[in-house]
Design an enzyme around this catalytic site. Structure first.
Site, short mmCIF file in Angstrom:
data_model
loop_
_atom_site.label_atom_id
_atom_site.label_comp_id
_atom_site.label_asym_id
_atom_site.label_seq_id
_atom_site.Cartn_x
_atom_site.Cartn_y
_atom_site.Cartn_z
N CYS A 45 0.83 -1.21 0.00
CA CYS A 45 0.00 0.00 0.00
C CYS A 45 0.87 1.26 0.00
CB CYS A 45 -0.91 0.01 1.22
SG CYS A 45 -1.98 -1.41 1.34
C1 BEZ Z 1 0.55 -4.61 1.80
O1 BEZ Z 1 -0.07 -3.61 1.47
O2 BEZ Z 1 1.76 -4.62 1.77
C2 BEZ Z 1 -0.18 -5.85 2.20
C3 BEZ Z 1 -1.39 -5.74 2.82
C4 BEZ Z 1 -2.05 -6.87 3.21
C5 BEZ Z 1 -1.48 -8.12 2.96
C6 BEZ Z 1 -0.27 -8.21 2.30
C7 BEZ Z 1 0.39 -7.06 1.92
#
Ligand code: BEZ
Length: 211
Positions: A45
């Site tokens: 994200c």
């Molecule tokens: C991320 O945004 O890095 C992420 C969020 C939830 C699960 C795996 C990765």
């Protein structure tokens, strides 16, 4: 609530990192992208929001405003935005909804319980200037989105909203487009004066008409 292409995108008011916002007022007469991400302070994200911030001019060229959503709260968003700015060398320049009560996530069906009960998946809604939903894409948490692809789709959507054309596989701005099947071959020269090719009676191409 299940939303489908062509449905009116529901309006809402939300607490965001840029204050309380009425979604329709924010969009004005332009296009919009509403996209959710699973959680603050997560690596994928962080890269996604940084990437979107860097594309501000590209979205502006397309008269498109962007709004992100997660089910984390405002204080969390504020601290995380500092991290995004620092690590992605940018300034987050769009609102992030703090949807702690999941009102908007539920309105847009962004929580897919068989994937994760607690967090939103990576949903993307492209909304036209008529407030109708033009595109829905859903990615899993583990896959960061390709925002160049979103720009490409917006180019296609905005072009095909104004001309009787469609865009072929892997089309990019500037490339030839296909003429809508509803146009009779004898009517093509009047509508597409830049020329055309008839590859099959149902497969006719022409240079991108708005260039
Ligand atoms: C991320 O945004 O890095 C992420 C969020 C939830 C699960 C795996 C990765």
């Amino acid at each position: 609530m299940t939303l489908r292409l062509g449905d009116v995108a529901p309006n809402f008011t939300a607490e965001t990192s840029e204050g309380k916002i009425d979604f329709y007022e924010y969009l004005g007469d332009g296009w919009g992208i509403l996209f959710s991400h699973p959680a603050d302070y997560t690596p994928v994200c962080t890269t996604e929001l940084g990437t979107v911030a860097k594309l501000k001019n590209e979205f502006a060229k397309r008269n498109t405003k962007v709004m992100a959503l997660s089910v984390d709260g405002l204080e969390s968003h504020k601290g995380w935005i500092s991290d995004i700015n620092e690590t992605q060398q940018t300034e987050v320049n769009f609102p992030i909804i703090a949807d702690e009560d999941r009102k908007i996530a539920n309105l847009y069906d962004m929580i897919h319980p068989n994937s994760n009960e607690n967090f939103t998946v990576r949903s993307v809604f492209v909304i036209g200037s008529d407030k109708k939903i033009k595109l829905i894409i859903t990615y899993p948490a583990s896959t960061g989105r390709n925002f160049d692809e979103l720009l490409r789709v917006i180019d296609s959507l905005q072009l095909t909203a104004n001309y009787s054309v469609a865009t072929p596989a892997n089309w990019k701005h500037g490339e030839d487009v296909v003429i809508a099947p509803a146009i009779k071959t004898e009517d093509i020269p009047g509508k597409f004066p830049k020329g055309h090719k008839v590859i099959k009676p149902y497969l006719r191409t022409t240079p991108q008409p708005d260039l």
